[in-house]
Scaffold this motif. Structure first.
Motif, PDB file in Angstrom:
ATOM      1  N   SER A 291      99.899 -62.623  58.501  1.00  7.41           N
ATOM      2  CA  SER A 291     100.924 -63.556  58.980  1.00  7.41           C
ATOM      3  C   SER A 291     102.233 -63.444  58.214  1.00  7.41           C
ATOM      4  O   SER A 291     103.232 -64.072  58.587  1.00  7.41           O
ATOM      5  N   ASN A 292     102.258 -62.637  57.159  1.00  5.82           N
ATOM      6  CA  ASN A 292     103.470 -62.438  56.368  1.00  5.82           C
ATOM      7  C   ASN A 292     104.452 -61.564  57.159  1.00  5.82           C
ATOM      8  O   ASN A 292     104.136 -60.422  57.518  1.00  5.82           O
ATOM      9  N   ARG A 293     105.647 -62.084  57.444  1.00  2.00           N
ATOM     10  CA  ARG A 293     106.616 -61.361  58.292  1.00  2.00           C
ATOM     11  C   ARG A 293     107.055 -60.032  57.674  1.00  2.00           C
ATOM     12  O   ARG A 293     107.247 -59.040  58.381  1.00  2.00           O
ATOM     13  N   SER A 294     107.221 -60.022  56.361  1.00  2.00           N
ATOM     14  CA  SER A 294     107.615 -58.775  55.693  1.00  2.00           C
ATOM     15  C   SER A 294     106.528 -57.719  55.859  1.00  2.00           C
ATOM     16  O   SER A 294     106.811 -56.540  56.120  1.00  2.00           O
ATOM     17  N   TYR A 295     105.271 -58.140  55.706  1.00  2.00           N
ATOM     18  CA  TYR A 295     104.168 -57.207  55.857  1.00  2.00           C
ATOM     19  C   TYR A 295     104.082 -56.693  57.287  1.00  2.00           C
ATOM     20  O   TYR A 295     103.743 -55.529  57.532  1.00  2.00           O
ATOM     21  N   GLN A 296     104.368 -57.554  58.259  1.00  2.00           N
ATOM     22  CA  GLN A 296     104.289 -57.163  59.666  1.00  2.00           C
ATOM     23  C   GLN A 296     105.237 -56.011  59.979  1.00  2.00           C
ATOM     24  O   GLN A 296     104.917 -55.129  60.779  1.00  2.00           O
ATOM     25  N   THR A 297     106.399 -56.004  59.344  1.00  2.00           N
ATOM     26  CA  THR A 297     107.356 -54.909  59.540  1.00  2.00           C
ATOM     27  C   THR A 297     106.749 -53.580  59.093  1.00  2.00           C
ATOM     28  O   THR A 297     106.865 -52.557  59.774  1.00  2.00           O
ATOM     29  N   GLY A 298     106.087 -53.601  57.934  1.00  2.00           N
ATOM     30  CA  GLY A 298     105.417 -52.394  57.440  1.00  2.00           C
ATOM     31  C   GLY A 298     104.273 -51.965  58.345  1.00  2.00           C
ATOM     32  O   GLY A 298     104.084 -50.769  58.600  1.00  2.00           O
ATOM     33  N   PHE A 299     103.507 -52.946  58.851  1.00  2.00           N
ATOM     34  CA  PHE A 299     102.391 -52.627  59.746  1.00  2.00           C
ATOM     35  C   PHE A 299     102.861 -51.879  60.991  1.00  2.00           C
ATOM     36  O   PHE A 299     102.287 -50.855  61.381  1.00  2.00           O
ATOM     37  N   ILE A 300     103.915 -52.391  61.613  1.00  2.00           N
ATOM     38  CA  ILE A 300     104.407 -51.798  62.868  1.00  2.00           C
ATOM     39  C   ILE A 300     104.922 -50.384  62.631  1.00  2.00           C
ATOM     40  O   ILE A 300     104.641 -49.454  63.402  1.00  2.00           O
ATOM     41  N   ALA A 301     105.673 -50.196  61.548  1.00  2.00           N
ATOM     42  CA  ALA A 301     106.225 -48.869  61.248  1.00  2.00           C
ATOM     43  C   ALA A 301     105.110 -47.847  61.027  1.00  2.00           C
ATOM     44  O   ALA A 301     105.159 -46.727  61.549  1.00  2.00           O
ATOM     45  N   THR A 302     104.069 -48.242  60.287  1.00  2.00           N
ATOM     46  CA  THR A 302     102.966 -47.325  60.012  1.00  2.00           C
ATOM     47  C   THR A 302     102.191 -46.982  61.276  1.00  2.00           C
ATOM     48  O   THR A 302     101.757 -45.840  61.469  1.00  2.00           O
TER      49      THR A 302
ATOM     50  N   THR B  71     105.370 -43.850  50.775  1.00  2.00           N
ATOM     51  CA  THR B  71     105.829 -44.392  49.491  1.00  2.00           C
ATOM     52  C   THR B  71     106.582 -45.698  49.689  1.00  2.00           C
ATOM     53  O   THR B  71     106.419 -46.652  48.917  1.00  2.00           O
ATOM     54  N   LEU B  72     107.396 -45.779  50.719  1.00  2.00           N
ATOM     55  CA  LEU B  72     108.110 -47.025  51.025  1.00  2.00           C
ATOM     56  C   LEU B  72     107.138 -48.135  51.394  1.00  2.00           C
ATOM     57  O   LEU B  72     107.243 -49.260  50.898  1.00  2.00           O
ATOM     58  N   THR B  73     106.189 -47.819  52.261  1.00  2.00           N
ATOM     59  CA  THR B  73     105.243 -48.834  52.722  1.00  2.00           C
ATOM     60  C   THR B  73     104.393 -49.371  51.579  1.00  2.00           C
ATOM     61  O   THR B  73     104.061 -50.560  51.541  1.00  2.00           O
ATOM     62  N   MET B  74     104.034 -48.511  50.624  1.00  2.00           N
ATOM     63  CA  MET B  74     103.236 -48.937  49.471  1.00  2.00           C
ATOM     64  C   MET B  74     103.961 -49.979  48.628  1.00  2.00           C
ATOM     65  O   MET B  74     103.323 -50.748  47.903  1.00  2.00           O
ATOM     66  N   SER B  75     105.283 -49.998  48.700  1.00  2.00           N
ATOM     67  CA  SER B  75     106.070 -50.927  47.882  1.00  2.00           C
ATOM     68  C   SER B  75     106.252 -52.289  48.553  1.00  2.00           C
ATOM     69  O   SER B  75     106.835 -53.189  47.954  1.00  2.00           O
ATOM     70  N   VAL B  76     105.762 -52.450  49.780  1.00  2.00           N
ATOM     71  CA  VAL B  76     105.963 -53.701  50.519  1.00  2.00           C
ATOM     72  C   VAL B  76     105.129 -54.862  49.972  1.00  2.00           C
ATOM     73  O   VAL B  76     105.657 -55.942  49.713  1.00  2.00           O
ATOM     74  N   PRO B  77     103.799 -54.711  49.754  1.00  2.00           N
ATOM     75  CA  PRO B  77     102.984 -55.874  49.383  1.00  2.00           C
ATOM     76  C   PRO B  77     103.080 -56.240  47.908  1.00  2.00           C
ATOM     77  O   PRO B  77     103.403 -55.397  47.051  1.00  2.00           O
ATOM     78  N   ASP B  78     102.767 -57.501  47.592  1.00  2.00           N
ATOM     79  CA  ASP B  78     102.631 -57.950  46.215  1.00  2.00           C
ATOM     80  C   ASP B  78     101.277 -57.500  45.690  1.00  2.00           C
ATOM     81  O   ASP B  78     100.364 -57.189  46.454  1.00  2.00           O
ATOM     82  N   LEU B  79     101.123 -57.509  44.347  1.00  2.00           N
ATOM     83  CA  LEU B  79      99.893 -57.036  43.709  1.00  2.00           C
ATOM     84  C   LEU B  79      98.658 -57.741  44.265  1.00  2.00           C
ATOM     85  O   LEU B  79      97.652 -57.107  44.569  1.00  2.00           O
ATOM     86  N   LYS B  80      98.734 -59.059  44.434  1.00  2.00           N
ATOM     87  CA  LYS B  80      97.555 -59.833  44.854  1.00  2.00           C
ATOM     88  C   LYS B  80      97.147 -59.541  46.301  1.00  2.00           C
ATOM     89  O   LYS B  80      96.021 -59.852  46.695  1.00  2.00           O
TER      90      LYS B  80
END
Length: 412
Positions: free
Chosen positions: A217-228, A333-342
């Motif tokens: 549900s995280n909007r920032s993460y959703q952007t990465g999901f769609i691109a991948t 490499t860009l997508t890996m930088s999207v999520p927080d550690l947790k």
């Protein structure tokens, strides 16, 4: 005041080098298990009496089962030591690949691919999570350039050797080769890799399903999901029918086929670390864009080829894969930088899941677009496939641009 991101190539520690080597070898087996289906496609379609549509289903079945397992595993991905969860799924992958080797008909092979996908589809996501945990952001381009060499090595060593075995002992032996190598890698990971569990100390979601919901549900993460998801479509559309296209349309012989994969892989081994270093030193989005445009040009040439000499086929494939790798490394490499550690484990699992599902749909669509009248007649409509893939690559440039802007804001 925040200091600018380092671009200095810091040396890796001996332990980091060990982790890179093991992840690269692991990636080699995972990629080879999937990639070997394409060059074996002509063998399988003839020996098991499969149509292009049926073969597309064999390829996509792995992707769909991998997508399902990625979603199911996402909520639990940050609840365990990364090493333990990697070994669990890798063991399942080995069992699934062994089932592929033992398959004697179309239905058994289809079932074996589903089992392999359930476990193998999550391993790439876990590996990427480990890279993000163990290495700093300014090291990850180089790491990905080396780890992704598993892709190239599968072409240089794995696929030619697999085809050689297939020519002598049948296609079953190609999967047995992967099983033996994977068992050795699993033993090395068990005894040599340290626990990777720092994320466990900062977990706030006790319920795995709540943790999954927070990730999707995280909007920032959703952007990465769609691109991948869109990134995976091109490969899944073109690769499954690559060997059948070369043999039946370009008139490459079965004996020449390993040479095409070998030389393409050799070139990739040289190019990929260079792309990784370039991604660490310059803007990753522009590296991705350059690779995308190069890939489009070569795809349109490749899918419209008439019978040409072997050396021309090799040159076109080499340049095409240079473009493809110039997309995969900076985008990953860009997508890996999207999520927080947790959230990294959950993000990577969902990301891999959507990637596999999108790829499975793409493989099915490719099977519907491409037709073949008889087992040895040329594939029809492969040129249309090239146009479809090129349009999707253009769309992907825009999506990766959005990810790049988001990552830069996060770093600032």
């Amino acid at each position: 005041m925040q200091q600018p991101q380092k671009n200095i190539a810091e040396p890796f520690s001996s332990y980091q080098i060990l982790v890179i080597a093991l992840l690269a070898l692991l990636q080699f087996t995972i990629v080879l298990d999937f990639m070997v289906l394409a060059p074996l496609g002509d063998y399988l379609m003839k020996s098991l009496s499969m149509t292009p549509k049926g073969f597309g289903l064999v390829v996509s079945s792995y992707a769909f089962s991998a997508g399902a397992s990625g979603i199911l595993a996402a909520g639990f991905a940050d609840k365990f030591d990364r090493k333990k969860i990697l070994l669990f799924f890798y063991t399942g992958f080995i069992v699934g690949t062994l089932c592929c080797a033992l398959a004697t008909n179309y239905e058994m092979l289809l079932g074996a691919r589903i089992v392999t996908g359930l476990f193998g589809g999550v391993i790439g996501a876990i590996s990427m999570t480990i890279v993000t945990d163990v290495f700093e952001v300014h090291q990850r381009g180089r790491v990905m350039g080396i780890v992704q060499m598993g892709f190239a090595a599968s072409q240089v060593l794995g696929i030619p050797i697999g085809l050689y075995f297939a020519n002598i002992w049948g296609w079953h032996s190609s999967f047995l080769m992967i099983v033996v190598l994977a068992v050795l890698i699993a033993i090395a990971i068990l005894f040599k890799v340290k626990p990777i569990d720092k994320h466990l100390a900062i977990q706030s979601d006790k319920n795995p399903f709540l943790h999954l919901w927070h990730a999707v549900s995280n909007r920032s993460y959703q952007t990465g999901f769609i691109a991948t998801a869109f990134m995976s479509v091109g490969g899944f559309m073109l690769m499954p029918f690559g060997s059948a296209y070369l043999i039946n349309n370009i008139h490459i012989t079965e004996e020449q086929l390993p040479l095409v994969f070998m030389f393409t892989g050799l070139a990739s081994i040289v190019v990929m670390p260079l792309i990784g270093k370039l991604s660490d030193k310059t803007d990753k989005f522009w590296v991705f864009t350059g690779g995308s445009l190069l890939a489009i040009v070569l795809i349109l040439i490749y899918t419209n080829l008439t019978p040409v000499p072997l050396w021309q086929v090799i040159v076109i494939n080499v340049v095409l894969f240079m473009g493809v790798m110039s997309r995969i490394i900076p985008a990953t490499t860009l997508t890996m930088s999207v999520p927080d550690l947790k959230d990294r484990g959950a993000f990577m699992s969902v990301n891999a899941s959507l990637q596999q599902v999108a790829g499975g749909i793409a493989a099915l669509c490719a099977g519907l677009i491409v037709t073949q009248k008889t087992k040895s007649s040329p594939l029809a409509h492969y040129d249309i496939l090239g146009i479809v893939v090129s349009v999707l690559i253009l769309l992907c440039i825009f999506l990766v641009y959005r990810v790049s802007v988001m990552v830069k804001k996060k770093e600032a």
